[in-house]
Design a protein around this motif. Structure first.
Motif, PDB file in Angstrom:
ATOM      1  N   PRO A 133       0.831  -1.204   0.000  1.00  0.00           N
ATOM      2  CA  PRO A 133       0.000   0.000   0.000  1.00  0.00           C
ATOM      3  C   PRO A 133       0.867   1.257   0.000  1.00  0.00           C
ATOM      4  N   GLY A 134       0.348   2.320  -0.621  1.00  0.00           N
ATOM      5  CA  GLY A 134       1.117   3.547  -0.761  1.00  0.00           C
ATOM      6  C   GLY A 134       1.248   4.332   0.528  1.00  0.00           C
ATOM      7  N   THR A 135       2.228   5.220   0.559  1.00  0.00           N
ATOM      8  CA  THR A 135       2.471   6.064   1.726  1.00  0.00           C
ATOM      9  C   THR A 135       2.347   7.548   1.405  1.00  0.00           C
ATOM     10  N   LYS A 136       1.972   7.858   0.186  1.00  0.00           N
ATOM     11  CA  LYS A 136       1.816   9.254  -0.217  1.00  0.00           C
ATOM     12  C   LYS A 136       0.349   9.561  -0.478  1.00  0.00           C
ATOM     13  N   PRO A 137      -0.083  10.803  -0.181  1.00  0.00           N
ATOM     14  CA  PRO A 137      -1.486  11.144  -0.472  1.00  0.00           C
ATOM     15  C   PRO A 137      -1.864  10.903  -1.929  1.00  0.00           C
ATOM     16  N   ALA A 138      -0.918  11.128  -2.844  1.00  0.00           N
ATOM     17  CA  ALA A 138      -1.223  10.953  -4.268  1.00  0.00           C
ATOM     18  C   ALA A 138      -1.489   9.493  -4.642  1.00  0.00           C
ATOM     19  N   ASP A 139      -1.166   8.567  -3.759  1.00  0.00           N
ATOM     20  CA  ASP A 139      -1.429   7.148  -4.039  1.00  0.00           C
ATOM     21  C   ASP A 139      -2.901   6.788  -3.870  1.00  0.00           C
ATOM     22  N   TYR A 140      -3.698   7.701  -3.318  1.00  0.00           N
ATOM     23  CA  TYR A 140      -5.078   7.394  -2.955  1.00  0.00           C
ATOM     24  C   TYR A 140      -6.075   8.233  -3.741  1.00  0.00           C
ATOM     25  N   ASP A 141      -7.230   7.609  -4.026  1.00  0.00           N
ATOM     26  CA  ASP A 141      -8.231   8.211  -4.897  1.00  0.00           C
ATOM     27  C   ASP A 141      -9.352   8.907  -4.136  1.00  0.00           C
ATOM     28  N   TYR A 142      -9.734   8.356  -3.003  1.00  0.00           N
ATOM     29  CA  TYR A 142     -10.870   8.889  -2.253  1.00  0.00           C
ATOM     30  C   TYR A 142     -10.470   9.108  -0.795  1.00  0.00           C
ATOM     31  N   TRP A 143     -11.081  10.137  -0.225  1.00  0.00           N
ATOM     32  CA  TRP A 143     -10.757  10.545   1.139  1.00  0.00           C
ATOM     33  C   TRP A 143     -12.032  10.772   1.943  1.00  0.00           C
ATOM     34  N   GLY A 144     -11.928  10.495   3.228  1.00  0.00           N
ATOM     35  CA  GLY A 144     -13.002  10.863   4.133  1.00  0.00           C
ATOM     36  C   GLY A 144     -12.872  12.313   4.561  1.00  0.00           C
ATOM     37  N   GLN A 145     -13.815  12.751   5.391  1.00  0.00           N
ATOM     38  CA  GLN A 145     -13.826  14.137   5.862  1.00  0.00           C
ATOM     39  C   GLN A 145     -12.898  14.358   7.049  1.00  0.00           C
ATOM     40  N   GLY A 146     -12.504  13.289   7.694  1.00  0.00           N
ATOM     41  CA  GLY A 146     -11.577  13.405   8.814  1.00  0.00           C
ATOM     42  C   GLY A 146     -12.265  13.386  10.162  1.00  0.00           C
ATOM     43  N   THR A 147     -11.501  12.991  11.172  1.00  0.00           N
ATOM     44  CA  THR A 147     -11.975  13.008  12.552  1.00  0.00           C
ATOM     45  C   THR A 147     -10.866  13.597  13.423  1.00  0.00           C
ATOM     46  N   GLN A 148     -11.251  14.494  14.322  1.00  0.00           N
ATOM     47  CA  GLN A 148     -10.275  15.202  15.144  1.00  0.00           C
ATOM     48  C   GLN A 148      -9.814  14.333  16.307  1.00  0.00           C
ATOM     49  N   VAL A 149      -8.511  14.271  16.484  1.00  0.00           N
ATOM     50  CA  VAL A 149      -7.905  13.626  17.647  1.00  0.00           C
ATOM     51  C   VAL A 149      -7.096  14.679  18.396  1.00  0.00           C
ATOM     52  N   THR A 150      -7.410  14.866  19.666  1.00  0.00           N
ATOM     53  CA  THR A 150      -6.696  15.827  20.492  1.00  0.00           C
ATOM     54  C   THR A 150      -6.147  15.114  21.718  1.00  0.00           C
ATOM     55  N   VAL A 151      -4.838  15.227  21.898  1.00  0.00           N
ATOM     56  CA  VAL A 151      -4.175  14.579  23.028  1.00  0.00           C
ATOM     57  C   VAL A 151      -3.655  15.667  23.954  1.00  0.00           C
ATOM     58  N   SER A 152      -4.148  15.670  25.177  1.00  0.00           N
ATOM     59  CA  SER A 152      -3.722  16.684  26.137  1.00  0.00           C
ATOM     60  C   SER A 152      -2.554  16.170  26.970  1.00  0.00           C
ATOM     61  N   SER A 153      -1.718  17.097  27.386  1.00  0.00           N
ATOM     62  CA  SER A 153      -0.535  16.711  28.175  1.00  0.00           C
ATOM     63  C   SER A 153      -0.832  16.696  29.666  1.00  0.00           C
TER      64      SER A 153
END
Length: 127
Positions: free
Chosen positions: A107-127
């Motif tokens: 599987p590819g490791t570059k964004p250009a290797d992929y055709d479709y994308w989701g909208q994303g989900t936020q991950v926030t890690v507090s210290s």
């Protein structure tokens, strides 16, 4: 047309865990390579992990290796990212992506290797 919907993000303390899911539409999900990327504010989108259509080969970024695990369930058209030992620097929007016509056994490791994308989900890690 393929639709990807991520879920599972949220706020977690450093050292905690989250499991992201990406549900995909499409009858041929089992033929897609799938990847996870992330993007922090002001930074470029970066590779996190990827998996072949069969699940037989996975690849991980150095920052994720040993802490994050990618997996898939083709019967559920879903790919997962299990994230353990989270750090504040893991804070980002996480995106899943699909490569519909894999040309390489790995599987590819570059964004250009992929055709479709989701909208994303936020991950926030507090210290």
């Amino acid at each position: 047309q393929v639709q990807l919907v991520e879920s599972g993000g949220g706020l977690v303390q450093a050292g905690g865990s989250l499991r992201l899911s990406c549900a995909a539409s499409g009858r041929t999900f089992s033929r897609y390579h799938m990847g996870w990327f992330r993007q922090a504010p002001g930074k470029e989108r970066e590779f996190v992990a990827a998996i072949t259509w069969s699940g037989g080969i996975t690849r991980s970024a150095d920052s994720a290796r040993g802490r994050f695990t990618i997996s898939r369930d083709n019967a559920k058209n879903t790919v997962y990212l299990q994230m353990n030992s989270l750090k504040p620097e893991d804070t980002a929007v996480y995106f899943c992506a699909a490569d519909l016509r894999p040309k390489d056994p790995r599987p590819g490791t570059k964004p250009a290797d992929y055709d479709y994308w989701g909208q994303g989900t936020q991950v926030t890690v507090s210290s």
